[in-house]
Write a protein that holds these residues in place. Structure first.
Motif, mmCIF file in Angstrom:
data_model
loop_
_atom_site.group_PDB
_atom_site.id
_atom_site.type_symbol
_atom_site.label_atom_id
_atom_site.label_comp_id
_atom_site.label_asym_id
_atom_site.label_seq_id
_atom_site.Cartn_x
_atom_site.Cartn_y
_atom_site.Cartn_z
ATOM 1 N N LYS A 3 -38.589 10.047 -26.849
ATOM 2 C CA LYS A 3 -37.746 10.285 -28.023
ATOM 3 C C LYS A 3 -37.431 8.966 -28.696
ATOM 4 N N LEU A 4 -37.393 9.008 -30.005
ATOM 5 C CA LEU A 4 -36.895 7.909 -30.810
ATOM 6 C C LEU A 4 -35.584 8.404 -31.382
ATOM 7 N N VAL A 5 -34.488 7.769 -30.990
ATOM 8 C CA VAL A 5 -33.166 8.186 -31.455
ATOM 9 C C VAL A 5 -32.703 7.162 -32.475
ATOM 10 N N TYR A 6 -32.447 7.626 -33.693
ATOM 11 C CA TYR A 6 -32.090 6.747 -34.797
ATOM 12 C C TYR A 6 -30.668 7.033 -35.236
ATOM 13 N N GLY A 7 -29.873 6.010 -35.326
ATOM 14 C CA GLY A 7 -28.460 6.202 -35.647
ATOM 15 C C GLY A 7 -27.726 6.566 -34.375
ATOM 16 N N ILE A 8 -26.482 6.808 -34.495
ATOM 17 C CA ILE A 8 -25.673 7.123 -33.315
ATOM 18 C C ILE A 8 -25.797 8.610 -33.017
ATOM 19 N N GLY A 9 -26.930 8.965 -32.391
ATOM 20 C CA GLY A 9 -27.197 10.341 -32.012
ATOM 21 C C GLY A 9 -27.446 11.284 -33.168
ATOM 22 N N ILE A 15 -41.594 12.257 -29.615
ATOM 23 C CA ILE A 15 -42.900 11.622 -29.798
ATOM 24 C C ILE A 15 -43.507 11.390 -28.420
ATOM 25 N N GLU A 16 -44.815 11.594 -28.298
ATOM 26 C CA GLU A 16 -45.495 11.344 -27.035
ATOM 27 C C GLU A 16 -45.279 9.888 -26.614
ATOM 28 N N ASP A 17 -45.119 9.666 -25.314
ATOM 29 C CA ASP A 17 -44.844 8.331 -24.789
ATOM 30 C C ASP A 17 -45.863 7.285 -25.248
ATOM 31 N N ARG A 18 -47.137 7.618 -25.236
ATOM 32 C CA ARG A 18 -48.179 6.651 -25.625
ATOM 33 C C ARG A 18 -48.002 6.218 -27.073
ATOM 34 N N ILE A 19 -47.754 7.176 -27.945
ATOM 35 C CA ILE A 19 -47.540 6.869 -29.362
ATOM 36 C C ILE A 19 -46.266 6.045 -29.511
ATOM 37 N N LEU A 20 -45.208 6.461 -28.822
ATOM 38 C CA LEU A 20 -43.918 5.775 -28.910
ATOM 39 C C LEU A 20 -44.022 4.316 -28.458
ATOM 40 N N ALA A 21 -44.808 4.048 -27.434
ATOM 41 C CA ALA A 21 -44.979 2.675 -26.950
ATOM 42 C C ALA A 21 -45.600 1.790 -28.030
ATOM 43 N N HIS A 22 -46.559 2.325 -28.763
ATOM 44 C CA HIS A 22 -47.209 1.569 -29.835
ATOM 45 C C HIS A 22 -46.263 1.392 -31.026
ATOM 46 N N LEU A 23 -45.529 2.447 -31.349
ATOM 47 C CA LEU A 23 -44.553 2.347 -32.437
ATOM 48 C C LEU A 23 -43.475 1.327 -32.108
ATOM 49 N N PHE A 66 -38.378 6.889 -23.022
ATOM 50 C CA PHE A 66 -39.681 7.320 -22.527
ATOM 51 C C PHE A 66 -39.492 8.254 -21.338
ATOM 52 N N ASP A 67 -40.285 9.321 -21.283
ATOM 53 C CA ASP A 67 -40.210 10.234 -20.140
ATOM 54 C C ASP A 67 -40.836 9.611 -18.899
ATOM 55 N N SER A 68 -41.917 8.870 -19.084
ATOM 56 C CA SER A 68 -42.625 8.277 -17.959
ATOM 57 C C SER A 68 -42.107 6.873 -17.675
ATOM 58 N N PRO A 69 -42.008 6.512 -16.398
ATOM 59 C CA PRO A 69 -41.599 5.149 -16.071
ATOM 60 C C PRO A 69 -42.738 4.137 -16.252
ATOM 61 N N ASP A 70 -43.960 4.618 -16.415
ATOM 62 C CA ASP A 70 -45.136 3.754 -16.527
ATOM 63 C C ASP A 70 -45.381 3.312 -17.964
ATOM 64 N N GLN A 71 -45.718 2.031 -18.132
ATOM 65 C CA GLN A 71 -46.080 1.486 -19.443
ATOM 66 C C GLN A 71 -47.556 1.811 -19.690
ATOM 67 N N PRO A 72 -47.894 2.496 -20.798
ATOM 68 C CA PRO A 72 -49.304 2.792 -21.048
ATOM 69 C C PRO A 72 -50.058 1.526 -21.456
ATOM 70 N N GLU A 73 -51.372 1.557 -21.295
ATOM 71 C CA GLU A 73 -52.195 0.448 -21.767
ATOM 72 C C GLU A 73 -52.102 0.419 -23.289
ATOM 73 N N ILE A 74 -51.925 -0.767 -23.843
ATOM 74 C CA ILE A 74 -51.741 -0.902 -25.285
ATOM 75 C C ILE A 74 -53.088 -1.121 -25.967
ATOM 76 N N ASN A 75 -53.322 -0.346 -27.008
ATOM 77 C CA ASN A 75 -54.527 -0.456 -27.826
ATOM 78 C C ASN A 75 -54.192 -1.415 -28.975
ATOM 79 N N ARG A 76 -54.624 -2.655 -28.868
ATOM 80 C CA ARG A 76 -54.292 -3.687 -29.865
ATOM 81 C C ARG A 76 -54.802 -3.318 -31.258
ATOM 82 N N GLN A 77 -55.942 -2.637 -31.340
ATOM 83 C CA GLN A 77 -56.474 -2.219 -32.638
ATOM 84 C C GLN A 77 -55.510 -1.234 -33.313
#
Length: 102
Positions: A3-9, A15-23, A66-77
């Protein structure tokens, strides 16, 4: 799904964790430079199947969950594509991850 939480709740975007990590990389880089910008995405059919946008600014609280405790591999492209988008007049737009890495 993270989840991306914007503002005070006030706004919670799922958003899927992989996408969120890149964002997170792109958003934090922009806000670190004190650059406000627009982020847009296509809504899930469950909430109307439209399009949504928010103005991101460092003065507004932002929380990445993030739901998962694991950091996904980052796609630099993909990070580069998202960064170019964030720097454009139209703002950051969620785009599909490129399958081919440079």
């Amino acid at each position: 799904m993270g989840k991306l939480v914007y503002g005070i709740g006030s706004l919670e975007i799922t958003i899927e964790d992989r996408i969120l990590a890149h964002l997170q990389i792109v958003i934090v880089a922009k806000l670190r430079r004190d650059e406000g910008f627009v982020m847009s995405w296509k809504d899930d059919p469950e909430v109307g199947d439209g399009r949504s946008s928010i103005w991101l600014h460092r003065a507004v609280p932002l929380y990445f969950k993030f739901d998962s405790p694991d950091q996904p591999e980052i796609n630099r492209q993909w990070v580069e594509i998202l960064t170019i988008s964030a720097n454009s007049a139209a703002g950051l737009r969620l785009v599909e991850e490129p399958t081919e890495q440079r």
